[in-house]
Every structure is written in C-alpha cells, then in structure tokens.
Design a protein around this motif. Structure first.
Motif, PDB file in Angstrom:
ATOM      1  N   PRO A 101     -60.763 -34.972 -52.527  1.00 39.04           N
ATOM      2  CA  PRO A 101     -61.715 -33.868 -52.608  1.00 39.04           C
ATOM      3  C   PRO A 101     -61.194 -32.591 -51.939  1.00 39.04           C
ATOM      4  CG  PRO A 101     -62.421 -35.435 -50.929  1.00 39.04           C
ATOM      5  CD  PRO A 101     -61.194 -36.007 -51.578  1.00 39.04           C
ATOM      6  N   ASP A 102     -61.748 -31.464 -52.360  1.00 40.74           N
ATOM      7  CA  ASP A 102     -61.383 -30.160 -51.802  1.00 40.74           C
ATOM      8  C   ASP A 102     -61.879 -30.055 -50.360  1.00 40.74           C
ATOM      9  OD1 ASP A 102     -60.660 -29.780 -54.420  1.00 40.74           O
ATOM     10  OD2 ASP A 102     -62.202 -28.292 -54.852  1.00 40.74           O
ATOM     11  N   THR A 103     -61.123 -29.354 -49.538  1.00 43.98           N
ATOM     12  CA  THR A 103     -61.504 -29.221 -48.123  1.00 43.98           C
ATOM     13  C   THR A 103     -62.843 -28.505 -47.953  1.00 43.98           C
ATOM     14  OG1 THR A 103     -60.156 -27.217 -47.921  1.00 43.98           O
ATOM     15  CG2 THR A 103     -59.150 -29.298 -47.222  1.00 43.98           C
ATOM     16  N   ASP A 104     -63.118 -27.493 -48.775  1.00 43.01           N
ATOM     17  CA  ASP A 104     -64.381 -26.768 -48.597  1.00 43.01           C
ATOM     18  C   ASP A 104     -65.581 -27.661 -48.886  1.00 43.01           C
ATOM     19  OD1 ASP A 104     -63.507 -26.700 -51.270  1.00 43.01           O
ATOM     20  OD2 ASP A 104     -64.554 -24.840 -51.704  1.00 43.01           O
ATOM     21  N   ASN A 105     -65.455 -28.560 -49.853  1.00 44.81           N
ATOM     22  CA  ASN A 105     -66.549 -29.484 -50.146  1.00 44.81           C
ATOM     23  C   ASN A 105     -66.716 -30.521 -49.033  1.00 44.81           C
ATOM     24  OD1 ASN A 105     -67.003 -28.147 -52.566  1.00 44.81           O
ATOM     25  ND2 ASN A 105     -65.703 -29.527 -53.724  1.00 44.81           N
ATOM     26  N   LEU A 106     -65.606 -31.000 -48.482  1.00 48.02           N
ATOM     27  CA  LEU A 106     -65.670 -31.944 -47.355  1.00 48.02           C
ATOM     28  C   LEU A 106     -66.351 -31.286 -46.160  1.00 48.02           C
ATOM     29  CD1 LEU A 106     -62.045 -33.384 -47.504  1.00 48.02           C
ATOM     30  CD2 LEU A 106     -64.142 -34.677 -47.947  1.00 48.02           C
ATOM     31  N   GLN A 107     -65.981 -30.057 -45.874  1.00 46.38           N
ATOM     32  CA  GLN A 107     -66.494 -29.343 -44.705  1.00 46.38           C
ATOM     33  C   GLN A 107     -68.000 -29.090 -44.789  1.00 46.38           C
ATOM     34  OE1 GLN A 107     -64.040 -29.830 -42.364  1.00 46.38           O
ATOM     35  NE2 GLN A 107     -64.546 -27.803 -41.627  1.00 46.38           N
ATOM     36  N   LYS A 108     -68.490 -28.806 -45.967  1.00 48.29           N
ATOM     37  CA  LYS A 108     -69.919 -28.495 -46.126  1.00 48.29           C
ATOM     38  C   LYS A 108     -70.782 -29.661 -45.649  1.00 48.29           C
ATOM     39  CE  LYS A 108     -73.644 -26.402 -47.623  1.00 48.29           C
ATOM     40  NZ  LYS A 108     -74.438 -25.882 -46.525  1.00 48.29           N
ATOM     41  N   LEU A 109     -70.494 -30.856 -46.114  1.00 50.85           N
ATOM     42  CA  LEU A 109     -71.271 -32.027 -45.700  1.00 50.85           C
ATOM     43  C   LEU A 109     -71.096 -32.288 -44.205  1.00 50.85           C
ATOM     44  CD1 LEU A 109     -73.126 -34.395 -46.360  1.00 50.85           C
ATOM     45  CD2 LEU A 109     -71.096 -35.711 -47.005  1.00 50.85           C
ATOM     46  N   LEU A 110     -69.855 -32.194 -43.712  1.00 48.39           N
ATOM     47  CA  LEU A 110     -69.587 -32.430 -42.289  1.00 48.39           C
ATOM     48  C   LEU A 110     -70.369 -31.451 -41.413  1.00 48.39           C
ATOM     49  CD1 LEU A 110     -67.914 -33.915 -40.069  1.00 48.39           C
ATOM     50  CD2 LEU A 110     -66.244 -32.075 -40.329  1.00 48.39           C
ATOM     51  N   LYS A 111     -70.307 -30.156 -41.742  1.00 44.99           N
ATOM     52  CA  LYS A 111     -70.993 -29.154 -40.925  1.00 44.99           C
ATOM     53  C   LYS A 111     -72.519 -29.305 -41.001  1.00 44.99           C
ATOM     54  CE  LYS A 111     -69.237 -24.972 -41.375  1.00 44.99           C
ATOM     55  NZ  LYS A 111     -68.528 -23.841 -42.008  1.00 44.99           N
ATOM     56  N   ASP A 112     -73.034 -29.677 -42.160  1.00 42.22           N
ATOM     57  CA  ASP A 112     -74.473 -29.944 -42.271  1.00 42.22           C
ATOM     58  C   ASP A 112     -74.864 -31.105 -41.351  1.00 42.22           C
ATOM     59  OD1 ASP A 112     -74.793 -27.931 -44.114  1.00 42.22           O
ATOM     60  OD2 ASP A 112     -75.056 -29.263 -45.845  1.00 42.22           O
ATOM     61  N   CYS A 113     -74.049 -32.146 -41.326  1.00 37.61           N
ATOM     62  CA  CYS A 113     -74.333 -33.295 -40.458  1.00 37.61           C
ATOM     63  C   CYS A 113     -74.215 -32.905 -38.981  1.00 37.61           C
ATOM     64  CB  CYS A 113     -73.381 -34.457 -40.777  1.00 37.61           C
ATOM     65  SG  CYS A 113     -73.709 -35.251 -42.363  1.00 37.61           S
ATOM     66  N   MET A 114     -73.243 -32.069 -38.647  1.00 40.17           N
ATOM     67  CA  MET A 114     -73.085 -31.621 -37.265  1.00 40.17           C
ATOM     68  C   MET A 114     -74.289 -30.790 -36.829  1.00 40.17           C
ATOM     69  SD  MET A 114     -68.982 -30.877 -37.175  1.00 40.17           S
ATOM     70  CE  MET A 114     -68.802 -30.746 -35.389  1.00 40.17           C
ATOM     71  N   THR A 115     -74.812 -29.982 -37.740  1.00 40.65           N
ATOM     72  CA  THR A 115     -76.022 -29.201 -37.446  1.00 40.65           C
ATOM     73  C   THR A 115     -77.189 -30.154 -37.201  1.00 40.65           C
ATOM     74  OG1 THR A 115     -75.227 -27.351 -38.788  1.00 40.65           O
ATOM     75  CG2 THR A 115     -77.604 -27.429 -38.316  1.00 40.65           C
ATOM     76  N   ASP A 116     -77.349 -31.138 -38.079  1.00 41.65           N
ATOM     77  CA  ASP A 116     -78.444 -32.106 -37.950  1.00 41.65           C
ATOM     78  C   ASP A 116     -78.335 -32.925 -36.659  1.00 41.65           C
ATOM     79  OD1 ASP A 116     -79.431 -31.208 -40.371  1.00 41.65           O
ATOM     80  OD2 ASP A 116     -78.687 -32.930 -41.524  1.00 41.65           O
ATOM     81  N   CYS A 117     -77.105 -33.183 -36.203  1.00 39.23           N
ATOM     82  CA  CYS A 117     -76.899 -33.950 -34.966  1.00 39.23           C
ATOM     83  C   CYS A 117     -77.097 -33.103 -33.709  1.00 39.23           C
ATOM     84  CB  CYS A 117     -75.490 -34.554 -34.938  1.00 39.23           C
ATOM     85  SG  CYS A 117     -75.307 -36.034 -35.926  1.00 39.23           S
ATOM     86  N   GLY A 118     -77.154 -31.782 -33.851  1.00 40.55           N
ATOM     87  CA  GLY A 118     -77.397 -30.928 -32.695  1.00 40.55           C
ATOM     88  C   GLY A 118     -76.167 -30.366 -32.030  1.00 40.55           C
ATOM     89  N   TYR A 119     -75.075 -30.204 -32.771  1.00 45.31           N
ATOM     90  CA  TYR A 119     -73.879 -29.593 -32.195  1.00 45.31           C
ATOM     91  C   TYR A 119     -74.098 -28.102 -31.939  1.00 45.31           C
ATOM     92  CZ  TYR A 119     -70.962 -33.707 -32.792  1.00 45.31           C
ATOM     93  OH  TYR A 119     -70.427 -34.956 -32.677  1.00 45.31           O
ATOM     94  N   TRP A 120     -74.893 -27.474 -32.805  1.00 47.05           N
ATOM     95  CA  TRP A 120     -75.177 -26.046 -32.728  1.00 47.05           C
ATOM     96  C   TRP A 120     -76.496 -25.783 -33.421  1.00 47.05           C
ATOM     97  CZ3 TRP A 120     -70.001 -26.939 -34.917  1.00 47.05           C
ATOM     98  CH2 TRP A 120     -70.052 -27.383 -36.235  1.00 47.05           C
ATOM     99  N   GLU A 121     -77.027 -24.573 -33.203  1.00 48.20           N
ATOM    100  CA  GLU A 121     -78.270 -24.190 -33.883  1.00 48.20           C
ATOM    101  C   GLU A 121     -78.022 -23.958 -35.363  1.00 48.20           C
ATOM    102  OE1 GLU A 121     -81.487 -23.976 -33.059  1.00 48.20           O
ATOM    103  OE2 GLU A 121     -81.007 -24.764 -31.078  1.00 48.20           O
ATOM    104  N   ASP A 122     -76.897 -23.317 -35.669  1.00 47.89           N
ATOM    105  CA  ASP A 122     -76.610 -22.922 -37.039  1.00 47.89           C
ATOM    106  C   ASP A 122     -75.101 -22.913 -37.221  1.00 47.89           C
ATOM    107  OD1 ASP A 122     -76.210 -21.515 -39.457  1.00 47.89           O
ATOM    108  OD2 ASP A 122     -77.978 -20.275 -39.116  1.00 47.89           O
ATOM    109  N   ASP A 123     -74.615 -23.474 -38.332  1.00 48.90           N
ATOM    110  CA  ASP A 123     -73.164 -23.491 -38.534  1.00 48.90           C
ATOM    111  C   ASP A 123     -72.595 -22.102 -38.824  1.00 48.90           C
ATOM    112  OD1 ASP A 123     -73.893 -23.201 -41.207  1.00 48.90           O
ATOM    113  OD2 ASP A 123     -73.239 -25.204 -41.792  1.00 48.90           O
ATOM    114  N   ALA A 124     -73.457 -21.090 -38.915  1.00 51.65           N
ATOM    115  CA  ALA A 124     -72.980 -19.706 -39.031  1.00 51.65           C
ATOM    116  C   ALA A 124     -72.230 -19.282 -37.767  1.00 51.65           C
ATOM    117  CB  ALA A 124     -74.143 -18.753 -39.290  1.00 51.65           C
ATOM    118  N   LEU A 125     -72.420 -19.992 -36.653  1.00 52.83           N
ATOM    119  CA  LEU A 125     -71.683 -19.704 -35.415  1.00 52.83           C
ATOM    120  C   LEU A 125     -70.186 -19.968 -35.576  1.00 52.83           C
ATOM    121  CD1 LEU A 125     -74.107 -21.284 -32.780  1.00 52.83           C
ATOM    122  CD2 LEU A 125     -73.662 -18.851 -33.119  1.00 52.83           C
ATOM    123  N   VAL A 126     -69.813 -20.755 -36.565  1.00 51.45           N
ATOM    124  CA  VAL A 126     -68.402 -21.068 -36.804  1.00 51.45           C
ATOM    125  C   VAL A 126     -67.762 -19.854 -37.475  1.00 51.45           C
ATOM    126  CG1 VAL A 126     -66.749 -22.597 -37.938  1.00 51.45           C
ATOM    127  CG2 VAL A 126     -68.883 -23.539 -37.005  1.00 51.45           C
TER     128      VAL A 126
END
Length: 131
Positions: free
Chosen positions: A84-109
């Motif tokens: 799979p493409d890296t951008d597609n992999l990252q989207k799911l990962l960052k959504d999960c990181m947001t849901d787990c409480g790593y940050w308020e919003d992945d826009a901080l990245v």
C-alpha cells in the motif's frame, strides 16, 4: 518531549481508503468493511500500550518506518516500493493515534518522515517529537 517505540507485528495492509458507501433511505452512508475494522483494532491495541501520559499540544514531527515481512527476492532493509501507498497507511495510523490520545488533532503534525521497508522483523517504528 520525544517518544519512540517499535510495535512488532505484521503491519496491516488495509487502508483508510477502503471505506465503503451504501445508500440508506436515499442517503449515502459510509461504513468500514470487516478488514478495515480489524486493522483499526490491531493498531489501536498496539498503540494503546504507548500512549503518552499527556497529549501533545504543540507542533510535531512524526517519523514512521513501516517494516513488512520479506517476500520473494527482497532482503532485509530494502525499501518497499509496492502497495500500500505510504499516505494511505499514514491516514489510518494517525486517526488511531488521535483516538488513543496522542494529540488533540493530527493537524499538529507539521513534519512527517515516512518510509516502508522489507524487514526480517516486521512491525511499525514510531518517533514523535515536539519541534
């Protein structure tokens, strides 16, 4: 604050792009197929073990190295150039990181370094640092 960790696993190849749409009462409704639900649950289970005590709340750099099991004639450490493409992999990962409480919003990245490899030890390496 910087954190880094490795999650040993066979990385999910199902991506956020695989959401489906159906029509209910004349309106489109999006849903996650079972494969995507399973990939999300796998990531959440691993990420939950490394959630920081305090959410990041400032500009971040996210480094992710996706390590896939070696197949065919590939060797350890070789860059993976197939789906799979890296951008597609990252989207799911960052959504999960947001849901787990790593940050308020992945826009901080504000800075991302994403690589994918063939590897003897499959998994996902993550490093988050405030910048």
């Amino acid at each position: 604050m910087t954190i880094e960790f490795f999650m040993p696993m066979k990385p999910p190849t199902t991506t956020h792009q695989q959401k489906q749409v159906t029509v209910r009462n004349g309106k489109p409704a999006f849903y996650e197929p079972e494969e995507l639900k399973a990939a999300r649950a796998k990531l959440m289970g691993h990420l939950g073990q490394h959630t920081p005590a305090l959410k990041y709340n400032s500009t971040l750099r996210l480094m992710v190295k996706w390590c896939f099991p070696i197949t065919a004639d590939h060797h350890d450490g070789e860059y993976k150039y197939t789906k799979p493409d890296t951008d597609n992999l990252q989207k799911l990962l960052k959504d999960c990181m947001t849901d787990c409480g790593y940050w308020e919003d992945d826009a901080l990245v504000a800075s991302e370094i994403v690589e994918k490899f063939w590897a003897k030890i499959p998994g996902i390496y993550i490093r988050i640092e405030a910048i």
